[in-house]
Design a protein around this motif. Structure first.
Motif, PDB file in Angstrom:
ATOM      1  N   GLN A  91      -7.869   9.049  -7.972  1.00  0.00           N
ATOM      2  CA  GLN A  91      -8.676   7.847  -7.312  1.00  0.00           C
ATOM      3  C   GLN A  91      -7.868   6.833  -6.744  1.00  0.00           C
ATOM      4  O   GLN A  91      -6.904   6.312  -7.302  1.00  0.00           O
ATOM      5  CB  GLN A  91      -9.844   7.441  -7.833  1.00  0.00           C
ATOM      6  N   HIS A  92      -8.260   6.241  -5.903  1.00  0.00           N
ATOM      7  CA  HIS A  92      -7.309   4.920  -5.005  1.00  0.00           C
ATOM      8  C   HIS A  92      -7.822   3.794  -6.185  1.00  0.00           C
ATOM      9  O   HIS A  92      -8.760   3.681  -6.754  1.00  0.00           O
ATOM     10  CB  HIS A  92      -8.018   4.576  -3.957  1.00  0.00           C
ATOM     11  N   CYS A  93      -6.509   3.400  -6.312  1.00  0.00           N
ATOM     12  CA  CYS A  93      -6.358   2.008  -7.380  1.00  0.00           C
ATOM     13  C   CYS A  93      -7.424   1.024  -6.882  1.00  0.00           C
ATOM     14  O   CYS A  93      -7.155   0.545  -5.738  1.00  0.00           O
ATOM     15  CB  CYS A  93      -5.145   1.769  -7.416  1.00  0.00           C
ATOM     16  N   GLU A  94      -8.176   0.563  -7.849  1.00  0.00           N
ATOM     17  CA  GLU A  94      -9.219  -0.288  -7.270  1.00  0.00           C
ATOM     18  C   GLU A  94      -8.564  -1.801  -7.456  1.00  0.00           C
ATOM     19  O   GLU A  94      -9.018  -2.832  -6.793  1.00  0.00           O
ATOM     20  CB  GLU A  94     -10.416  -0.411  -8.413  1.00  0.00           C
ATOM     21  N   HIS A  95      -7.463  -1.901  -8.198  1.00  0.00           N
ATOM     22  CA  HIS A  95      -6.879  -3.131  -8.004  1.00  0.00           C
ATOM     23  C   HIS A  95      -5.993  -3.752  -6.971  1.00  0.00           C
ATOM     24  O   HIS A  95      -5.896  -4.797  -6.575  1.00  0.00           O
ATOM     25  CB  HIS A  95      -5.808  -3.115  -9.381  1.00  0.00           C
ATOM     26  N   CYS A  96      -5.404  -2.672  -6.252  1.00  0.00           N
ATOM     27  CA  CYS A  96      -4.606  -2.876  -5.092  1.00  0.00           C
ATOM     28  C   CYS A  96      -5.295  -2.245  -3.893  1.00  0.00           C
ATOM     29  O   CYS A  96      -4.869  -2.146  -2.625  1.00  0.00           O
ATOM     30  CB  CYS A  96      -3.421  -2.327  -5.201  1.00  0.00           C
ATOM     31  N   GLY A 136      -5.854   0.686  -3.131  1.00  0.00           N
ATOM     32  CA  GLY A 136      -4.950   1.958  -2.559  1.00  0.00           C
ATOM     33  C   GLY A 136      -3.771   1.770  -1.793  1.00  0.00           C
ATOM     34  O   GLY A 136      -2.966   2.558  -1.325  1.00  0.00           O
ATOM     35  N   THR A 137      -3.467  -0.020  -1.938  1.00  0.00           N
ATOM     36  CA  THR A 137      -2.143   0.010  -0.918  1.00  0.00           C
ATOM     37  C   THR A 137      -0.875   0.095  -1.852  1.00  0.00           C
ATOM     38  O   THR A 137       0.169   0.423  -1.394  1.00  0.00           O
ATOM     39  CB  THR A 137      -2.162  -1.478  -0.640  1.00  0.00           C
ATOM     40  N   GLY A 138      -0.954  -0.002  -3.255  1.00  0.00           N
ATOM     41  CA  GLY A 138       0.125   0.111  -3.891  1.00  0.00           C
ATOM     42  C   GLY A 138       0.829  -1.141  -4.234  1.00  0.00           C
ATOM     43  O   GLY A 138       1.990  -1.291  -4.947  1.00  0.00           O
ATOM     44  N   ALA A 139       0.381  -2.178  -3.364  1.00  0.00           N
ATOM     45  CA  ALA A 139       1.050  -3.328  -3.549  1.00  0.00           C
ATOM     46  C   ALA A 139      -0.009  -4.326  -4.497  1.00  0.00           C
ATOM     47  O   ALA A 139      -1.055  -4.250  -4.476  1.00  0.00           O
ATOM     48  CB  ALA A 139       1.144  -4.168  -2.347  1.00  0.00           C
ATOM     49  N   ASN A 153       7.271   6.050   4.554  1.00  0.00           N
ATOM     50  CA  ASN A 153       6.413   7.410   3.985  1.00  0.00           C
ATOM     51  C   ASN A 153       5.102   7.515   4.794  1.00  0.00           C
ATOM     52  O   ASN A 153       4.084   8.079   4.167  1.00  0.00           O
ATOM     53  CB  ASN A 153       6.226   7.471   2.375  1.00  0.00           C
ATOM     54  N   GLY A 154       5.154   6.859   6.041  1.00  0.00           N
ATOM     55  CA  GLY A 154       3.606   7.225   6.572  1.00  0.00           C
ATOM     56  C   GLY A 154       2.813   6.266   6.511  1.00  0.00           C
ATOM     57  O   GLY A 154       1.772   6.139   7.024  1.00  0.00           O
ATOM     58  N   THR A 155       3.300   5.196   5.585  1.00  0.00           N
ATOM     59  CA  THR A 155       2.268   4.255   5.216  1.00  0.00           C
ATOM     60  C   THR A 155       2.135   3.034   6.131  1.00  0.00           C
ATOM     61  O   THR A 155       0.710   2.350   6.185  1.00  0.00           O
ATOM     62  CB  THR A 155       2.205   3.542   3.788  1.00  0.00           C
ATOM     63  N   GLY A 156       3.241   2.859   6.978  1.00  0.00           N
ATOM     64  CA  GLY A 156       3.209   1.598   7.703  1.00  0.00           C
ATOM     65  C   GLY A 156       3.491   0.349   7.044  1.00  0.00           C
ATOM     66  O   GLY A 156       3.516  -0.900   7.744  1.00  0.00           O
ATOM     67  N   LYS A 157       3.723   0.373   5.795  1.00  0.00           N
ATOM     68  CA  LYS A 157       4.075  -0.738   4.879  1.00  0.00           C
ATOM     69  C   LYS A 157       5.046  -0.557   4.030  1.00  0.00           C
ATOM     70  O   LYS A 157       5.097   0.362   3.533  1.00  0.00           O
ATOM     71  CB  LYS A 157       2.498  -1.030   3.884  1.00  0.00           C
ATOM     72  N   ILE A 158       5.500  -1.846   3.704  1.00  0.00           N
ATOM     73  CA  ILE A 158       6.711  -1.719   2.872  1.00  0.00           C
ATOM     74  C   ILE A 158       6.362  -2.844   1.564  1.00  0.00           C
ATOM     75  O   ILE A 158       6.126  -3.935   1.892  1.00  0.00           O
ATOM     76  CB  ILE A 158       8.085  -2.749   3.564  1.00  0.00           C
ATOM     77  N   ILE A 159       6.245  -2.313   0.394  1.00  0.00           N
ATOM     78  CA  ILE A 159       5.836  -3.049  -0.659  1.00  0.00           C
ATOM     79  C   ILE A 159       6.784  -3.946  -1.082  1.00  0.00           C
ATOM     80  O   ILE A 159       8.049  -3.525  -1.460  1.00  0.00           O
ATOM     81  CB  ILE A 159       5.287  -2.152  -1.674  1.00  0.00           C
ATOM     82  N   GLY A 178       1.662   1.177 -10.476  1.00  0.00           N
ATOM     83  CA  GLY A 178       3.098   1.220 -10.194  1.00  0.00           C
ATOM     84  C   GLY A 178       3.362   1.651  -8.945  1.00  0.00           C
ATOM     85  O   GLY A 178       4.493   1.917  -8.516  1.00  0.00           O
ATOM     86  N   GLY A 179       2.707   1.174  -7.989  1.00  0.00           N
ATOM     87  CA  GLY A 179       2.827   1.295  -6.387  1.00  0.00           C
ATOM     88  C   GLY A 179       2.484   2.530  -5.647  1.00  0.00           C
ATOM     89  O   GLY A 179       2.714   2.676  -4.469  1.00  0.00           O
ATOM     90  N   LYS A 180       1.884   3.304  -6.653  1.00  0.00           N
ATOM     91  CA  LYS A 180       1.556   4.740  -5.847  1.00  0.00           C
ATOM     92  C   LYS A 180       0.202   4.397  -5.214  1.00  0.00           C
ATOM     93  O   LYS A 180       0.008   5.279  -4.309  1.00  0.00           O
ATOM     94  CB  LYS A 180       1.264   5.679  -7.120  1.00  0.00           C
TER      95      LYS A 180
END
Length: 380
Positions: free
Chosen positions: A152-157, A159-162, A201-207, A215-217
């Protein structure tokens, strides 16, 4: 080339609905991932089996598939262009070593200033689980809450990984789109393609700073409750598919599916056969001879059943509409009660004498089957 769902289930194209269902149930039990947890081939086979059954068990989807090669008629030209042999474009299937009509079309369109687009979004994985029902829960339907472990998408970020969902910057290579354009020169001209950005990796973002929880996933494995409405009439070995309840998709892709294998516990007295139920009923020989009433179990509770006089062992009594509700349809199956005439295991001297006197009241002509047997025996 489109999948041959009939070959996947191992049935003929003229197979009946019952034959398709029977073949599906056997294969689903054979290849279920719970029985082969470390075999990815079985998981793939299991998914194909369910995909085939989902189409062939639905009359409209089956009709579309038989006519167009797909459950969705919109896929007709796509299948035709891929060299499936359906439609007028199949002759391009091996043109110049290209993969099919779509490849040729994209190449020509690119050569004249067009471009092909490839999304980096990825559909989430299909996951499987199992649920056990009682005989009556399967017959009448039930609402169950199950815990499913899934990505599941991380509720803390979000889903951004940041960290905190904001500790990231826009990718400089793709400008935040997650895609980059690149060109390739061919004999047909210059092809302009669009693909996922390798830098982000297709996200458009650099963490800048990774989320501490994932862990950034951007996602995590966790257990969550899901309420499932089990329809009345579902049977052992059937699989329910809940679309969108599987693993989370990546980079904005849709969630995968959840497949639930249904297991049904056996009843102490009743046995199921499709939507009919069967009962083996032992009856004292006195009741079978004289007739009488006995109590039997049913889906609706205990019922009083009349046994006609002179009922023979093996007689089947039919109770119309006392079976299981048809799955997603109106109506019910029937109940069949098979009578087994039982003799007493022991007799005292007094009862034995009475039986001898009673037996003198009968002749061979009173027992039609026995008389026929004796006549045949004489001819041997």
């Amino acid at each position: 080339m489109a999948k041959n769902y009939y070959d996947i289930l191992g049935v003929d194209k003229k197979a009946s609905a019952d034959e398709i269902k029977s073949a599906y149930r056997k294969l689903a039990k054979k290849y279920h991932p719970d029985l082969h947890p470390d075999d990815p081939d079985c998981a793939t086979k299991f998914k194909e089996i369910n995909e085939a059954y989902e189409v062939l068990s639905d009359s409209q989807k089956k009709a579309n598939y038989d006519q167009y090669g797909s459950a969705d008629p919109k896929d007709f030209f796509k299948n035709a262009g891929a060299g499936s042999g359906q439609g007028g474009f199949s002759g391009f299937g091996n043109f110049g070593g290209f993969g099919g009509f779509e490849d040729i079309f994209n190449m020509f369109s690119s050569g004249f200033g067009g471009s092909t687009s490839q999304s980096s979004a990825t559909v989430g994985n299909t996951i499987t689980t199992q649920i056990t029902l009682t005989f009556l829960e399967a017959a009448f339907g039930v609402k169950k809450t199950i815990n499913v472990v899934r990505t599941q998408h991380c509720e803390h970020c979000n889903g951004t990984g940041a960290k905190s969902g904001t500790a990231y910057s826009t990718c400089s290579d793709c400008g935040g789109s997650g895609q980059v354009r690149y060109t390739q020169d061919t004999l047909f001209g210059r092809i302009v393609n669009v693909g996922p950005c390798k830098k982000c990796n297709g996200t458009g973002k650099i963490i800048k700073e990774k989320c501490e929880h994932c862990g950034g996933k951007g996602y995590e494995r966790k257990s969550s409750p899901i309420t499932v409405d089990i329809p009345a009439g579902i049977d052992d070995g059937q699989v329910m598919t809940l679309h969108g309840y599987g693993d989370a998709g990546l980079r904005g892709g849709p969630n995968g599916d959840l497949q639930i294998l249904v297991r049904v516990q056996e009843h102490k007295l009743l046995e199921r056969d499709g939507f009919d139920i069967h009962l083996d009923l032992p009856v004292p020989f006195t009741t079978a001879m004289l007739g009488g009433k006995v109590i039997i179990p049913s889906l609706e509770g205990k019922l009083e059943l009349s046994i006609p006089a002179n009922t023979q062992s093996g007689t089947v009594l039919k109770l119309r509409g006392k079976g299981i509700k048809y799955l997603n349809k109106i109506g019910k199956g029937d109940m069949y009660v098979k009578v087994f005439v039982e003799l007493p295991k022991t007799n005292d001297r007094k009862r034995t004498d009475k039986i001898r006197m009673f037996a003198q009241e009968f002749s061979q002509n009173d027992f039609a089957d026995y008389k026929e047997y004796q006549e045949k025996l004489k001819t041997l």
